[in-house]
Design a protein around this motif. Structure first.
Motif, PDB file in Angstrom:
ATOM      1  N   ILE A 138       0.855  -1.186   0.000  1.00 40.03           N
ATOM      2  CA  ILE A 138       0.000   0.000   0.000  1.00 40.03           C
ATOM      3  C   ILE A 138       0.896   1.242   0.000  1.00 40.03           C
ATOM      4  O   ILE A 138       1.815   1.351   0.815  1.00 40.03           O
ATOM      5  CB  ILE A 138      -0.925   0.032   1.229  1.00 40.03           C
ATOM      6  N   ILE A 139       0.632   2.165  -0.930  1.00 40.58           N
ATOM      7  CA  ILE A 139       1.334   3.448  -0.966  1.00 40.58           C
ATOM      8  C   ILE A 139       0.292   4.548  -0.759  1.00 40.58           C
ATOM      9  O   ILE A 139      -0.610   4.715  -1.585  1.00 40.58           O
ATOM     10  CB  ILE A 139       2.088   3.660  -2.289  1.00 40.58           C
ATOM     11  N   THR A 140       0.429   5.289   0.340  1.00 35.86           N
ATOM     12  CA  THR A 140      -0.596   6.284   0.692  1.00 35.86           C
ATOM     13  C   THR A 140      -0.245   7.681   0.163  1.00 35.86           C
ATOM     14  O   THR A 140      -0.249   8.667   0.898  1.00 35.86           O
ATOM     15  CB  THR A 140      -0.817   6.321   2.218  1.00 35.86           C
ATOM     16  N   LEU A 164      -2.815   1.956  -4.515  1.00 32.50           N
ATOM     17  CA  LEU A 164      -2.365   3.348  -4.522  1.00 32.50           C
ATOM     18  C   LEU A 164      -3.520   4.314  -4.297  1.00 32.50           C
ATOM     19  O   LEU A 164      -4.626   4.101  -4.794  1.00 32.50           O
ATOM     20  CB  LEU A 164      -1.726   3.683  -5.875  1.00 32.50           C
ATOM     21  N   VAL A 165      -3.243   5.387  -3.569  1.00 38.85           N
ATOM     22  CA  VAL A 165      -4.159   6.525  -3.476  1.00 38.85           C
ATOM     23  C   VAL A 165      -3.330   7.794  -3.694  1.00 38.85           C
ATOM     24  O   VAL A 165      -2.123   7.803  -3.454  1.00 38.85           O
ATOM     25  CB  VAL A 165      -4.880   6.595  -2.112  1.00 38.85           C
ATOM     26  N   HIS A 168      -4.359   9.610   2.080  1.00 38.32           N
ATOM     27  CA  HIS A 168      -3.113  10.336   2.304  1.00 38.32           C
ATOM     28  C   HIS A 168      -3.090  11.139   3.599  1.00 38.32           C
ATOM     29  O   HIS A 168      -2.139  11.052   4.372  1.00 38.32           O
ATOM     30  CB  HIS A 168      -2.845  11.271   1.122  1.00 38.32           C
ATOM     31  N   HIS A 169      -4.108  11.936   3.847  1.00 35.51           N
ATOM     32  CA  HIS A 169      -4.065  12.889   4.962  1.00 35.51           C
ATOM     33  C   HIS A 169      -4.581  12.281   6.267  1.00 35.51           C
ATOM     34  O   HIS A 169      -5.572  11.543   6.262  1.00 35.51           O
ATOM     35  CB  HIS A 169      -4.907  14.129   4.639  1.00 35.51           C
ATOM     36  N   PRO A 170      -3.952  12.609   7.392  1.00 39.78           N
ATOM     37  CA  PRO A 170      -4.492  12.194   8.692  1.00 39.78           C
ATOM     38  C   PRO A 170      -5.744  13.004   9.025  1.00 39.78           C
ATOM     39  O   PRO A 170      -6.013  14.049   8.417  1.00 39.78           O
ATOM     40  CB  PRO A 170      -3.350  12.504   9.658  1.00 39.78           C
ATOM     41  N   PHE A 171      -6.481  12.544  10.021  1.00 44.06           N
ATOM     42  CA  PHE A 171      -7.750  13.193  10.373  1.00 44.06           C
ATOM     43  C   PHE A 171      -7.563  14.649  10.795  1.00 44.06           C
ATOM     44  O   PHE A 171      -8.489  15.455  10.670  1.00 44.06           O
ATOM     45  CB  PHE A 171      -8.439  12.422  11.496  1.00 44.06           C
ATOM     46  N   LEU A 205      -4.687   3.611   7.464  1.00 48.97           N
ATOM     47  CA  LEU A 205      -3.308   3.969   7.123  1.00 48.97           C
ATOM     48  C   LEU A 205      -3.291   5.339   6.443  1.00 48.97           C
ATOM     49  O   LEU A 205      -4.108   5.604   5.564  1.00 48.97           O
ATOM     50  CB  LEU A 205      -2.701   2.927   6.185  1.00 48.97           C
ATOM     51  N   THR A 206      -2.354   6.198   6.848  1.00 46.20           N
ATOM     52  CA  THR A 206      -2.234   7.530   6.270  1.00 46.20           C
ATOM     53  C   THR A 206      -0.765   7.869   6.030  1.00 46.20           C
ATOM     54  O   THR A 206       0.131   7.092   6.359  1.00 46.20           O
ATOM     55  CB  THR A 206      -2.846   8.601   7.202  1.00 46.20           C
ATOM     56  N   GLY A 207      -0.525   9.037   5.475  1.00 43.80           N
ATOM     57  CA  GLY A 207       0.822   9.537   5.235  1.00 43.80           C
ATOM     58  C   GLY A 207       0.881  11.017   5.554  1.00 43.80           C
ATOM     59  O   GLY A 207       0.368  11.481   6.558  1.00 43.80           O
TER      60      GLY A 207
END
Length: 592
Positions: free
Chosen positions: A46-48, A83-84, A213-216, A238-240
């Motif tokens: 997984i690539i965030t 991917l996202v 991608h983004h956290p909350f 999962l985030t980045g």
């Protein structure tokens, strides 16, 4: 043991744009692949987000080469890569300042939905993903950012040690409203229009992993409902984006989930770049995240012991509680079970309803119509419907398509109290509750009560409620549900009912009976827009149905507050049920 690799934030550049940066990223990513190759083989990757630096097509040429090297190292094919997009996968030249002030601005969930469903605005919003979308189409054979599919949800089936395991993978786009400076300062949104259909595709018996991608912390306060839904429905999130690895186990009223933030896999040659590997035993629900970091001074990768210094290897261990005891014990075979009930419990089956008095646990399977004893189980079956409440203790589970501790009558309050007295005092109690629908309390189909105080008294009498360590349900109703108009009305009838509802609701707002001023303003604004829509067409459109749902949810929240001792506002309670009925009626009209 299931195993996956989580990477994020590469910001890959083309050599022609920056030869030095391209050289450095190649040095670091090659050493990363060497490290990954020395580890146990993952089942998927997984690539965030943020594969590219600026969303340029030529950057994705570099990304494709890297992804192919990564998959070759991991001994996986392209279908095991998920991917996202991140904000660096957005082409900022396609985000114009005038659009930021209009299309990228919202105050409510309905504003988000209107933007994402507007046939003129949505294509403008999505054109910034052209490079990323073309890359994903080439690598995965499908577009993830066309007219409708800017998210995906699929179930991956893996066979490990002779056992088949299913994993829900939900990829969401957190960059719909990204593309300008400061966009991650609580100005982003996933939106219910994206989240609800994605979660609707989940296999409820599978492990669920969601990623974006983004956290909350980057999302608008009005998108909190999406955060709650994801926390309730997903096991891992999962985030980045933050370039710093993190881990957390969150549990709140909405639910619980393990949240893992990946650091930047490549930020710079001198940075502590990172990635992580997660292992999960689907039979026990126990998992472990191992973080890895790059040491630029030595040009090597090693386990990151700084994330969790109290643990020798810095790893993060967790347990997905709903996977514990989520089925009959393997020693409990059908041929060993008695027909009917065991001495430890008594049960009487009437159709799909069982009246249960059990000191231990009960298993009900609809096809056999028997009550079985099984270790580590609660109630299992197509329908687990129990009169008088379900109370089996925190050690046991309830798992069924529909869980119902419900008393339903046609008529009015008098019918309910005469026939059933104090209804559902015990409510629904279990360790884990998993179902599409959970209903507790009483449902009345009929006319409004003549005496509103009776309604308040019945709400108090119901008591009970739904309680568990983990509740996973598509729909959950607890307490008293009053359906005033269950049948599908004509457009003229609906128009009249809505006018009456709106008039009463405005009176309540003007009288200051809705304590939260923000809620009052939201209702007033939604009513204004609904009036225009219904006046024009006679019935609400799709956006009108969403507005009715928003009003119903706000009123329900305020009605719950009004049911507390010392604050018995009967008008709010009645209007909450009235609004829910109109919302159901609007949906029926739309279907018709």
């Amino acid at each position: 043991m299931l195993r996956y690799l989580h990477l994020s934030d590469f910001h890959l550049k083309k050599e022609a744009d920056s030869p030095v940066a391209a050289f450095n990223q190649d040095i670091v990513t090659r050493s990363m692949l060497d490290m990954i190759g020395s580890l146990k083989k993952p089942d998927f990757v997984i690539i965030t987000g943020d594969l590219a630096h600026g969303g340029k097509p030529e950057e994705y040429e570099v990304a494709e080469i890297f992804c192919d090297r990564l998959l070759e190292t991991a001994k996986l094919d392209r279908q095991r890569l998920f991917l996202v997009p991140g904000n660096h996968d957005v082409s900022r030249k396609d985000v114009r300042p005038k659009h930021v002030k209009s299309f990228y601005s919202f105050d409510t969930q309905e504003d988000i939905t209107e933007t994402l469903t507007d046939p003129d605005i949505f294509p403008i919003l999505m054109r910034k993903f052209a490079g990323f979308s073309a890359f994903v189409e080439k690598v995965k054979g499908r577009r993830l950012s066309d007219k409708s599919e800017y998210w995906f949800a699929e179930t991956l089936t893996l066979t490990k040690e002779g056992q088949e395991h299913r994993i829900n993978l939900v990829g969401l786009n957190s960059c719909l409203f990204a593309g300008y400076d400061g966009d991650d300062k609580q100005k982003l949104a996933l939106g219910l229009h994206q989240v609800e259909p994605a979660l609707g595709k989940l296999d409820r018996n599978a492990l669920s992993v969601g990623f974006f991608h983004h956290p909350f912390s980057c999302f608008h306060p009005k998108d909190e409902v999406c955060q709650n839904l994801l926390t309730r429905e997903l096991d891992l999130i999962l985030t980045g984006h933050l370039h710093k690895p993190s881990n957390a186990f969150t549990r709140n009223a909405a639910g619980q989930a393990v949240i893992i933030g990946a650091g930047a896999s490549y930020e710079a040659r001198e940075s502590r770049n990172s990635f992580n590997v997660t292992e999960i035993d689907p039979n026990t629900g126990r998992g472990k995240v191992q973080f890895y970091k790059y040491l630029p001074e030595y040009h090597v990768w090693k386990k990151d012991t700084d994330i969790n210094p109290a643990v020798d290897d810095g790893s993060f261990s967790f347990t997905i509680e709903r996977l514990l005891g989520d089925g009959p014990d393997t020693d409990s075979r059908e041929e060993d079970q008695p027909d009917g009930v065991t001495p430890e419990k008594t049960a009487e089956k009437k159709g799909d309803v069982i009246n249960i008095s059990a000191g231990r646990d009960v298993v009900f399977t609809k096809d056999k119509g028997k009550v079985y004893q099984a270790k580590n189980c609660g109630i299992l079956g197509d329908n687990a419907s129990v009169e008088g409440g379900i109370h089996i203790g925190n050690k046991f589970n309830i798992s069924a398509k529909k869980i119902q501790g419900l008393t339903q009558v046609n008529g009015n309050i008098e019918n309910l109290t005469q026939n059933f007295g104090n209804v559902q005092k015990r409510g629904i109690r279990a360790g884990h509750i998993h179902a599409e629908n959970v209903v507790d309390g009483a449902q009345i189909v009929g006319d409004d009560p003549q005496n509103p105080s009776e309604l308040i008294q019945v709400v108090k009498d119901i008591g009970g409620g739904v309680s568990a360590n983990d509740i996973r349900a598509k729909n959950l109703v607890s307490g008293l549900q009053y359906i005033k108009h269950p049948d599908c009305p004509t457009s003229e009838q609906f128009h009249r009912e809505f006018d009456q509802f709106g008039s009463e609701l405005r009176e309540v707002i003007e009288a200051g009976e809705i304590p939260d001023q923000g809620d009052a303003e939201d209702i007033r604004d939604a009513l204004l827009k609904l009036n225009k829509e219904i006046s024009a067409s006679g019935i609400p459109g799709s956006r009108g149905v969403i507005r009715l749902r928003e009003i119903s949810m706000i009123l329900t929240r305020n009605a719950e507050a009004c049911q507390k001792p010392g604050n018995p506002n009967a008008r709010i309670i009645q209007l909450a049920h009235y609004g829910a009925s109109l919302w159901l009626a609007a949906q029926n009209i739309r279907r018709k």
